[in-house]
Enzyme design. Structure first.
Site, PDB file in Angstrom:
ATOM      1  N   HIS A 190      -2.147 -24.567  23.893  1.00  0.00           N
ATOM      2  CA  HIS A 190      -3.329 -24.634  23.614  1.00  0.00           C
ATOM      3  C   HIS A 190      -3.991 -23.334  23.079  1.00  0.00           C
ATOM      4  O   HIS A 190      -3.001 -23.073  22.268  1.00  0.00           O
ATOM      5  CB  HIS A 190      -4.133 -25.802  24.397  1.00  0.00           C
ATOM      6  CG  HIS A 190      -6.017 -26.106  24.162  1.00  0.00           C
ATOM      7  ND1 HIS A 190      -5.821 -26.194  22.729  1.00  0.00           N
ATOM      8  CD2 HIS A 190      -6.322 -26.318  24.554  1.00  0.00           C
ATOM      9  CE1 HIS A 190      -7.336 -26.429  22.236  1.00  0.00           C
ATOM     10  NE2 HIS A 190      -7.900 -26.635  23.238  1.00  0.00           N
TER      11      HIS A 190
ATOM     12  N   HIS B 187       0.900 -29.657  14.942  1.00  0.00           N
ATOM     13  CA  HIS B 187      -0.798 -29.808  15.636  1.00  0.00           C
ATOM     14  C   HIS B 187      -0.347 -31.224  15.622  1.00  0.00           C
ATOM     15  O   HIS B 187       0.109 -31.795  14.591  1.00  0.00           O
ATOM     16  CB  HIS B 187      -1.635 -29.815  14.802  1.00  0.00           C
ATOM     17  CG  HIS B 187      -2.747 -29.209  14.987  1.00  0.00           C
ATOM     18  ND1 HIS B 187      -3.577 -30.878  15.433  1.00  0.00           N
ATOM     19  CD2 HIS B 187      -3.316 -27.943  15.764  1.00  0.00           C
ATOM     20  CE1 HIS B 187      -4.992 -29.488  15.575  1.00  0.00           C
ATOM     21  NE2 HIS B 187      -4.823 -28.051  16.029  1.00  0.00           N
TER      22      HIS B 187
ATOM     23  N   ASP C 251      -3.077 -20.217  14.806  1.00  0.00           N
ATOM     24  CA  ASP C 251      -2.871 -19.610  15.769  1.00  0.00           C
ATOM     25  C   ASP C 251      -1.304 -18.401  15.452  1.00  0.00           C
ATOM     26  O   ASP C 251      -0.970 -17.816  15.857  1.00  0.00           O
ATOM     27  CB  ASP C 251      -2.146 -19.688  17.162  1.00  0.00           C
ATOM     28  CG  ASP C 251      -3.149 -20.548  17.576  1.00  0.00           C
ATOM     29  OD1 ASP C 251      -4.188 -18.968  18.396  1.00  0.00           O
ATOM     30  OD2 ASP C 251      -3.145 -21.378  18.625  1.00  0.00           O
TER      31      ASP C 251
END
Ligand code: ACO
Length: 427
Positions: A267, A306, A362
């Site tokens: 996460h 994702h 990210d």
């Protein structure tokens, strides 16, 4: 066309008609489907809740197939370009863009609550010698609640709002305290009159008692990153927030739980993992071999893939733009080349294309943070600070929702049948 679903239970031959509302059926209605009067009734099995709407929300909209993200209806691109983090936080909390007076009042409330209680500074001294700042932040969120016992009165809207202001306002200070105390540096309390991101940079970098002015490009870049990270509907940490909040725990405890969920490398911990991965690869020419090892299942391409986005994460697109602005000030991060090569190869490789794996938020954020001088283990902290706004907006929404009950999923029991205890000498 009727908005219903007809199900025939082939075990009994009975037919049931279920209402379809907003593209969903009420899972509890499956319970009427029984094979005998003492049968518990049908359950749906949905590990990781991949196909279960666990709540009704008006906060964030995501269309993962088309790379769309909106807060309260506003496209993330417009907010990132035109809004500020505090305005976006007010939008998430109240549902509408604030007018001038409402924004000034929100800013004033955040400013008024920005300084954590003095005693909490001692908490950081009591942690391990070199604690991960996320561990410290999780502890600090939980500890913060001990100073505000009124927070347990979660039925009172005014009390709730005060805690929301406190948590959003104090998150940067707690994060900066965590960073400074591990560096063995004295804590610098918040100063008046700075922006949300600027105030955080001040607490991180100022020498006690000395003036410090954050670079305006870096301050704005951080504010944009905060906007991009402010909410993301029902992800793992938000579900933790809602789940803990559904037991009527105080919001500090629920935020600590949400932050703990965010800490995991699948996460919010992913950007830290991306940087470790880029460092391990080291140079552009080693990218193809790394991609091959990922395809063989020897590891994941961190920052890719994702659960919801099956196309380019719109936040990653915005972050690439921010990266250019930041690198103009700080110089190019040499690992950028490695990241770009990874993206280039992965986006044309059948393994990644067929699984619809694209860069997520990210993938590039860690490179920006590193260029701005943040150590890798601060990256998740930089995610947690703005996400307090989303967690708390979701918490408030959950508490106001008449459908809310304490979260309590079911299970398929797959363990041993009833058996008798065997004394130890007979085993
Ligand atoms: N690298 C290589 N293969 C991957 C990756 C990846 N990053 N992500 C998914 N896959 C593969 C899986 O191995 C699986 O392949 P298979 O069908 O042959 O078994 C397939 O793609 C589907 O993957 P799942 O794990 O089922 O996808 P899920 O939706 O459960 O996972 C997740 C999503 C956790 C984000 C995953 O893509 C991942 O681990 N990515 C790397 C970590 C990361 O970047 N996390 C940040 C997410 S964004 C955020 O939290 C802010």
């Amino acid at each position: 066309m009727p908005d219903t679903l007809t199900i025939t239970d082939n075990r009994t031959g009975k037919t049931y008609e279920l209402a379809v509302t907003d593209g969903t059926i009420r899972a509890a209605e499956l319970r009427q489907m029984k094979t005998s009067p003492d049968d518990f009734g049908l359950l749906s099995y949905d590990p990781a809740l991949v196909n279960t709407a666990a709540c009704r929300s008006r906060i964030t909209f995501i269309d993962g197939d088309n790379g769309v993200l909106r807060y309260r209806g506003y496209p993330i691109e417009q907010l990132a370009e035109q809004s500020s983090f505090l305005e976006t936080a007010a939008l998430l909390l109240d549902g509408e863009l604030p007018d001038r007076a409402a924004l000034d009042a929100f800013r004033a409330a955040i400013e008024a609550h920005r300084e954590p209680p003095a005693r909490i500074q001692a908490l950081f001294a009591g942690l391990a010698e070199d604690p991960h700042p996320m561990g410290a932040l999780i502890a600090a969120f939980g500890a913060l609640g001990t100073y505000y016992p009124e927070a347990r009165n979660i039925q009172d809207a005014e009390v709730r709002r005060r805690q929301i202001h406190r948590i959003i306002a104090q998150a940067p200070a707690l994060a900066a305290y965590a960073a400074r105390s591990r560096r063995g540096e004295p804590i610098v309390p918040p100063a008046a009159g700075l922006s949300y991101a600027g105030g955080f940079l001040y607490m991180l970098h100022a020498a006690p008692g000395k003036p410090y002015t954050p670079h305006p490009v870096l301050e704005r870049a951080l504010d944009v990153l905060f906007i991009l990270h402010a909410d993301h509907e029902q992800n793992c940490s938000t579900f933790a927030m809602r789940s803990v909040g559904s037991s009527h725990a105080d919001p500090y405890s629920a935020v600590a739980a949400a932050a703990a969920a965010l800490y995991g490398p699948l996460h919010g911990g992913a950007n830290e993992a991306v940087l470790r991965m880029l460092r391990a690869i080291g140079t552009r020419d080693r990218v193809p071999a790394f991609i091959e090892s990922v395809k063989k299942g020897e590891g994941r391409l961190m920052g890719f893939g994702h659960r919801v986005y099956k196309s380019y994460d719109p936040r990653a697109r915005m972050i690439k733009q921010v990266a250019d602005e930041v690198f103009e000030v700080t110089g190019r991060n040499p690992l950028l080349e490695v990241a770009q090569e990874l993206e280039r190869i992965a986006l044309q490789d059948e393994y990644f294309v067929s699984r619809r794996l694209y860069p997520n938020v990210d993938f590039y954020s860690g490179l920006i943070y590193e260029a701005m001088g943040f150590p890798a283990d601060m990256f998740t902290v930089l995610f947690a600070i703005p996400r307090t706004a989303g967690w708390l907006a979701q918490w408030e929404e959950m508490l106001r929702d008449p459908d809310t009950r304490i979260v309590r999923p079911r299970q398929i029991y797959a363990g041993a049948p009833r058996r008798d205890y065997v004394p130890i000498e007979q085993r």
